[in-house]
Write a protein that holds these residues in place. Structure first.
Motif, PDB file in Angstrom:
ATOM      1  N   PHE A  64      -6.667  -3.161  -5.923  1.00  0.00           N
ATOM      2  CA  PHE A  64      -6.694  -4.609  -5.112  1.00  0.00           C
ATOM      3  C   PHE A  64      -8.003  -5.044  -5.367  1.00  0.00           C
ATOM      4  O   PHE A  64      -8.198  -6.476  -5.679  1.00  0.00           O
ATOM      5  CB  PHE A  64      -6.666  -4.350  -3.659  1.00  0.00           C
ATOM      6  CG  PHE A  64      -6.603  -5.311  -2.887  1.00  0.00           C
ATOM      7  CD1 PHE A  64      -5.370  -6.067  -2.186  1.00  0.00           C
ATOM      8  CD2 PHE A  64      -7.823  -6.039  -2.431  1.00  0.00           C
ATOM      9  CE1 PHE A  64      -5.283  -7.018  -1.605  1.00  0.00           C
ATOM     10  CE2 PHE A  64      -7.833  -7.075  -1.459  1.00  0.00           C
ATOM     11  CZ  PHE A  64      -6.614  -7.574  -1.002  1.00  0.00           C
ATOM     12  N   MET A  73      -8.309  -1.229   6.329  1.00  0.00           N
ATOM     13  CA  MET A  73      -7.676  -0.623   5.076  1.00  0.00           C
ATOM     14  C   MET A  73      -8.608   0.135   4.486  1.00  0.00           C
ATOM     15  O   MET A  73      -8.012   0.877   3.479  1.00  0.00           O
ATOM     16  CB  MET A  73      -7.184  -1.552   4.279  1.00  0.00           C
ATOM     17  CG  MET A  73      -5.969  -2.640   4.678  1.00  0.00           C
ATOM     18  SD  MET A  73      -4.319  -1.820   4.585  1.00  0.00           S
ATOM     19  CE  MET A  73      -4.160  -1.860   2.892  1.00  0.00           C
ATOM     20  N   GLY A  74      -9.816   0.137   4.577  1.00  0.00           N
ATOM     21  CA  GLY A  74     -10.782   1.202   3.853  1.00  0.00           C
ATOM     22  C   GLY A  74     -11.459   0.327   2.827  1.00  0.00           C
ATOM     23  O   GLY A  74     -12.262   0.924   2.022  1.00  0.00           O
ATOM     24  N   PHE A  75     -11.361  -1.007   2.749  1.00  0.00           N
ATOM     25  CA  PHE A  75     -12.326  -1.917   1.752  1.00  0.00           C
ATOM     26  C   PHE A  75     -13.815  -1.851   2.254  1.00  0.00           C
ATOM     27  O   PHE A  75     -14.079  -1.766   3.435  1.00  0.00           O
ATOM     28  CB  PHE A  75     -11.780  -3.352   1.586  1.00  0.00           C
ATOM     29  CG  PHE A  75     -10.427  -3.283   1.070  1.00  0.00           C
ATOM     30  CD1 PHE A  75     -10.179  -2.868  -0.458  1.00  0.00           C
ATOM     31  CD2 PHE A  75      -9.288  -3.220   1.651  1.00  0.00           C
ATOM     32  CE1 PHE A  75      -9.134  -2.986  -1.183  1.00  0.00           C
ATOM     33  CE2 PHE A  75      -7.810  -3.398   1.163  1.00  0.00           C
ATOM     34  CZ  PHE A  75      -7.640  -3.064  -0.364  1.00  0.00           C
ATOM     35  N   LEU A 122      -6.639   0.768  -3.466  1.00  0.00           N
ATOM     36  CA  LEU A 122      -7.595   0.011  -2.886  1.00  0.00           C
ATOM     37  C   LEU A 122      -8.373  -0.468  -4.214  1.00  0.00           C
ATOM     38  O   LEU A 122      -8.583  -1.765  -4.149  1.00  0.00           O
ATOM     39  CB  LEU A 122      -8.353   0.760  -2.191  1.00  0.00           C
ATOM     40  CG  LEU A 122      -7.720   1.311  -0.840  1.00  0.00           C
ATOM     41  CD1 LEU A 122      -8.711   2.021   0.374  1.00  0.00           C
ATOM     42  CD2 LEU A 122      -7.162   0.096  -0.051  1.00  0.00           C
ATOM     43  N   ILE A 166      -3.379 -14.012   5.614  1.00  0.00           N
ATOM     44  CA  ILE A 166      -2.736 -12.778   5.891  1.00  0.00           C
ATOM     45  C   ILE A 166      -1.204 -13.114   5.704  1.00  0.00           C
ATOM     46  O   ILE A 166      -0.816 -14.142   6.103  1.00  0.00           O
ATOM     47  CB  ILE A 166      -3.216 -12.029   6.930  1.00  0.00           C
ATOM     48  CG1 ILE A 166      -4.296 -11.552   7.140  1.00  0.00           C
ATOM     49  CG2 ILE A 166      -2.352 -10.777   7.460  1.00  0.00           C
ATOM     50  CD1 ILE A 166      -5.076 -11.143   8.237  1.00  0.00           C
ATOM     51  N   VAL A 224     -14.647  -5.909  -1.807  1.00  0.00           N
ATOM     52  CA  VAL A 224     -14.138  -7.156  -1.914  1.00  0.00           C
ATOM     53  C   VAL A 224     -14.971  -8.186  -1.433  1.00  0.00           C
ATOM     54  O   VAL A 224     -15.338  -8.233  -0.434  1.00  0.00           O
ATOM     55  CB  VAL A 224     -12.725  -7.185  -1.021  1.00  0.00           C
ATOM     56  CG1 VAL A 224     -12.005  -8.600  -1.021  1.00  0.00           C
ATOM     57  CG2 VAL A 224     -11.596  -6.147  -1.529  1.00  0.00           C
ATOM     58  N   THR A 247      -9.357 -11.495   8.368  1.00  0.00           N
ATOM     59  CA  THR A 247      -9.215 -10.791   7.095  1.00  0.00           C
ATOM     60  C   THR A 247     -10.478  -9.769   6.935  1.00  0.00           C
ATOM     61  O   THR A 247     -10.267  -8.860   6.414  1.00  0.00           O
ATOM     62  CB  THR A 247      -9.418 -11.907   5.814  1.00  0.00           C
ATOM     63  OG1 THR A 247     -10.701 -12.714   6.224  1.00  0.00           O
ATOM     64  CG2 THR A 247      -8.115 -12.885   5.731  1.00  0.00           C
ATOM     65  N   GLY A 304       0.509  -3.783   3.967  1.00  0.00           N
ATOM     66  CA  GLY A 304      -0.691  -3.323   3.971  1.00  0.00           C
ATOM     67  C   GLY A 304      -1.556  -4.434   3.083  1.00  0.00           C
ATOM     68  O   GLY A 304      -2.518  -5.066   3.366  1.00  0.00           O
ATOM     69  N   PHE A 305      -0.693  -4.735   1.723  1.00  0.00           N
ATOM     70  CA  PHE A 305      -1.281  -5.953   1.030  1.00  0.00           C
ATOM     71  C   PHE A 305      -0.325  -6.056   0.000  1.00  0.00           C
ATOM     72  O   PHE A 305       0.818  -5.580  -0.037  1.00  0.00           O
ATOM     73  CB  PHE A 305      -2.621  -5.378   0.158  1.00  0.00           C
ATOM     74  CG  PHE A 305      -2.717  -4.409  -0.587  1.00  0.00           C
ATOM     75  CD1 PHE A 305      -1.937  -3.990  -1.470  1.00  0.00           C
ATOM     76  CD2 PHE A 305      -3.689  -3.184  -0.181  1.00  0.00           C
ATOM     77  CE1 PHE A 305      -1.650  -2.829  -2.157  1.00  0.00           C
ATOM     78  CE2 PHE A 305      -3.481  -2.016  -0.903  1.00  0.00           C
ATOM     79  CZ  PHE A 305      -2.626  -1.701  -1.902  1.00  0.00           C
ATOM     80  N   TYR A 307       1.029  -1.270   0.066  1.00  0.00           N
ATOM     81  CA  TYR A 307       0.037  -0.102   0.112  1.00  0.00           C
ATOM     82  C   TYR A 307       0.949   1.170  -0.028  1.00  0.00           C
ATOM     83  O   TYR A 307       1.831   1.382   0.746  1.00  0.00           O
ATOM     84  CB  TYR A 307      -1.063  -0.108   1.325  1.00  0.00           C
ATOM     85  CG  TYR A 307      -1.801   1.001   1.291  1.00  0.00           C
ATOM     86  CD1 TYR A 307      -2.789   1.308   0.589  1.00  0.00           C
ATOM     87  CD2 TYR A 307      -1.506   2.425   2.004  1.00  0.00           C
ATOM     88  CE1 TYR A 307      -3.802   2.181   0.763  1.00  0.00           C
ATOM     89  CE2 TYR A 307      -2.063   3.418   1.986  1.00  0.00           C
ATOM     90  CZ  TYR A 307      -3.330   3.451   1.409  1.00  0.00           C
ATOM     91  OH  TYR A 307      -4.097   4.602   1.380  1.00  0.00           O
ATOM     92  N   LEU A 319      -4.154  -9.492   2.085  1.00  0.00           N
ATOM     93  CA  LEU A 319      -3.725  -8.532   3.118  1.00  0.00           C
ATOM     94  C   LEU A 319      -2.605  -8.904   3.488  1.00  0.00           C
ATOM     95  O   LEU A 319      -2.139 -10.139   3.603  1.00  0.00           O
ATOM     96  CB  LEU A 319      -4.521  -8.531   4.580  1.00  0.00           C
ATOM     97  CG  LEU A 319      -6.087  -7.856   3.928  1.00  0.00           C
ATOM     98  CD1 LEU A 319      -7.058  -8.045   5.110  1.00  0.00           C
ATOM     99  CD2 LEU A 319      -6.081  -6.540   3.520  1.00  0.00           C
ATOM    100  N   GLY A 359      -9.315  -6.979   8.803  1.00  0.00           N
ATOM    101  CA  GLY A 359      -7.913  -6.398   8.100  1.00  0.00           C
ATOM    102  C   GLY A 359      -8.733  -5.304   6.876  1.00  0.00           C
ATOM    103  O   GLY A 359      -8.181  -4.483   6.614  1.00  0.00           O
ATOM    104  N   LEU A 360      -9.495  -5.910   6.463  1.00  0.00           N
ATOM    105  CA  LEU A 360     -10.134  -5.261   4.818  1.00  0.00           C
ATOM    106  C   LEU A 360     -10.778  -3.928   5.563  1.00  0.00           C
ATOM    107  O   LEU A 360     -10.820  -2.751   4.699  1.00  0.00           O
ATOM    108  CB  LEU A 360     -11.092  -6.180   4.257  1.00  0.00           C
ATOM    109  CG  LEU A 360     -10.397  -7.392   3.544  1.00  0.00           C
ATOM    110  CD1 LEU A 360     -11.583  -8.230   2.796  1.00  0.00           C
ATOM    111  CD2 LEU A 360      -9.703  -6.853   2.186  1.00  0.00           C
ATOM    112  N   ALA A 414     -14.315   0.115  -3.285  1.00  0.00           N
ATOM    113  CA  ALA A 414     -13.181  -0.866  -3.376  1.00  0.00           C
ATOM    114  C   ALA A 414     -13.934  -2.080  -2.593  1.00  0.00           C
ATOM    115  O   ALA A 414     -13.369  -2.445  -1.168  1.00  0.00           O
ATOM    116  CB  ALA A 414     -11.889  -0.488  -2.564  1.00  0.00           C
TER     117      ALA A 414
END
Lengths: 265, 265
Positions: free
Chosen positions: A76, B131-133, A73, A111, B102, B124, A148-149, A67, A143, B127-128, B100
């Motif tokens: 991804f 990150m803003g997903f 984003l 992850i 997912v 996960t 970040g990813f 990231y 992730l 985590g997503l 974004a």
């Protein structure tokens, strides 16, 4: 698990047309599904690569390096969804052949930390194998606790799961005939290795260390490096050309005269 | 998580044509994606139902009642893959609008016990969100530790995640205008409840106990029963007609004069 699983990795350059973005190879996918169905392994896990479905978007948005900015984003999300679309073709071909294939996106379970698997939540995977399903995972955008990813390769997942589940064998269906002593496209003297053990592998790899190219054998030795932890644990590896009919079928039923065998030590 | 998430549940009868097997409602899906994009909630989780993509196969292979015979395995695989196909349309519409999104298949993360969530591996997912997903889950065929497998409803997942993540609000986008005192299709005297609290809900539900029909209000009170644990924890609920433009947008930005509000106690 009923029995030790076979793990079949299908390369992205086998199930897609490598040079044409987002172009699958449906004939090959269909044939491979039929070969798997005919071989009917008792406990099977399939992992596939991304080929031309994964690389263009991952590259465009620089996903592998992690990231850096917010616009990644959506990149991804697009990369993952492109893999979902490729996976769908694999799953539908398997179901068509009567195989109860269930898709498990790698990104839902995994992850990484600096690109290496740190967590792979395996309870549903084990449950599916126990019930007799064929779970199908794939190389994916995932992730990463440091970056970040990032992008996680199908090869790394394959080796991780082979170790966790004490796989009977890993079969790599690739677009070359096996492991050569040198890149057969550059060196006519290159020899296909029919059978090799860990010591033999290490000897061949030592010979490369002086070479200018990181990978002088057309990409295969990078893959082999990834495999070593599993080979060390005694897991057998077959590398075979999955573009040639019957190879994957033969590898699944134990007829291994179809490429390179790496004997587990 | 940056902020308490909003959880949006989109009913299967909103995003698919209920009576036509495997028929999506792409116009509605596109419009809802645009409304979500315009509202831009900081932390959002989306869950959708199966509608005409899930029910026909689940019914044909009797998935909800659990494992009885081997031929159901392919039915489970087909049911799940049909949900993947519906989910794909939702994800692609969201990505098209710059979100974004997912996909996280519920079956990859969840194991139920007699139909109730026993395990939902959430790392996960967290985590997503961090990150803003926008993670998107759905009603799905899942493994069940008692039954082998079963069907898990989007509503149950929604409530489970709302409790785990201390959601700010659950928004249910359905195909009716909200919660009525009686089934409005049968009783012209039915009244739409604009705002109700837990005590009010319980009073109305008590009134039903003598009724011959299990659910006299067109399916909505069964849903409400599922919601009660979250309402008890103080999580606000909005039930709104997602077939009508702007309702989901308004619910997301906090303009709630668009259906039934259930106040968290």
């Amino acid at each position: 698990m009923k029995s030790k699983p076979l793990i079949l990795k299908l390369g992205g350059s086998v199930i897609t047309i490598k040079d044409k973005p987002y172009t699958p190879n449906p004939q090959v996918i269909r044939r491979l599904a039929e070969e798997i169905s005919r071989a009917k392994p008792e406990t099977l896990l399939v992992i596939h690569g991304g080929g031309s479905f994964g690389h263009p978007l991952a590259h465009e948005y620089n996903i592998a390096k992690g990231y850096r900015e917010k616009r990644q984003l959506i990149g991804f999300a697009k990369t993952h969804q492109s893999m979902v679309n490729l996976n769908r073709l694999v799953i539908e071909a398997l179901i068509e052949q009567g195989i109860a294939a269930v898709s498990i996106p790698t990104s839902s379970l995994t992850i990484t930390n600096n690109g290496r698997i740190e967590l792979l939540m395996e309870k549903t995977l084990v449950g599916l194998l126990d019930m007799g399903f064929v779970p199908v995972l794939y190389g994916d955008a995932v992730l990463d606790s440091s970056l970040g990813f990032t992008i996680l390769s199908g090869d790394q997942i394959t080796v991780h799961l082979a170790l966790r589940f004490e796989a009977e064998k890993m079969i790599f269906g690739v677009d070359v005939d096996g492991l050569y002593t040198e890149d057969p496209k550059l060196f006519p003297s290159a020899r296909l290795l029919r059978e090799i053990d860990l010591k033999g592998l290490r000897d061949v790899m030592k010979g490369f260390s002086g070479s200018r190219s990181v990978d002088v054998t057309g990409g295969m030795w990078g893959k082999v490096r990834e495999l070593i932890p599993a080979i060390e644990k005694g897991i057998r590896v077959v590398i075979t050309n999955a573009l040639k009919p019957e190879n994957v079928y033969k590898a699944l039923i134990g007829d291994e005269e179809i490429g390179t065998i790496i004997k587990g030590s």
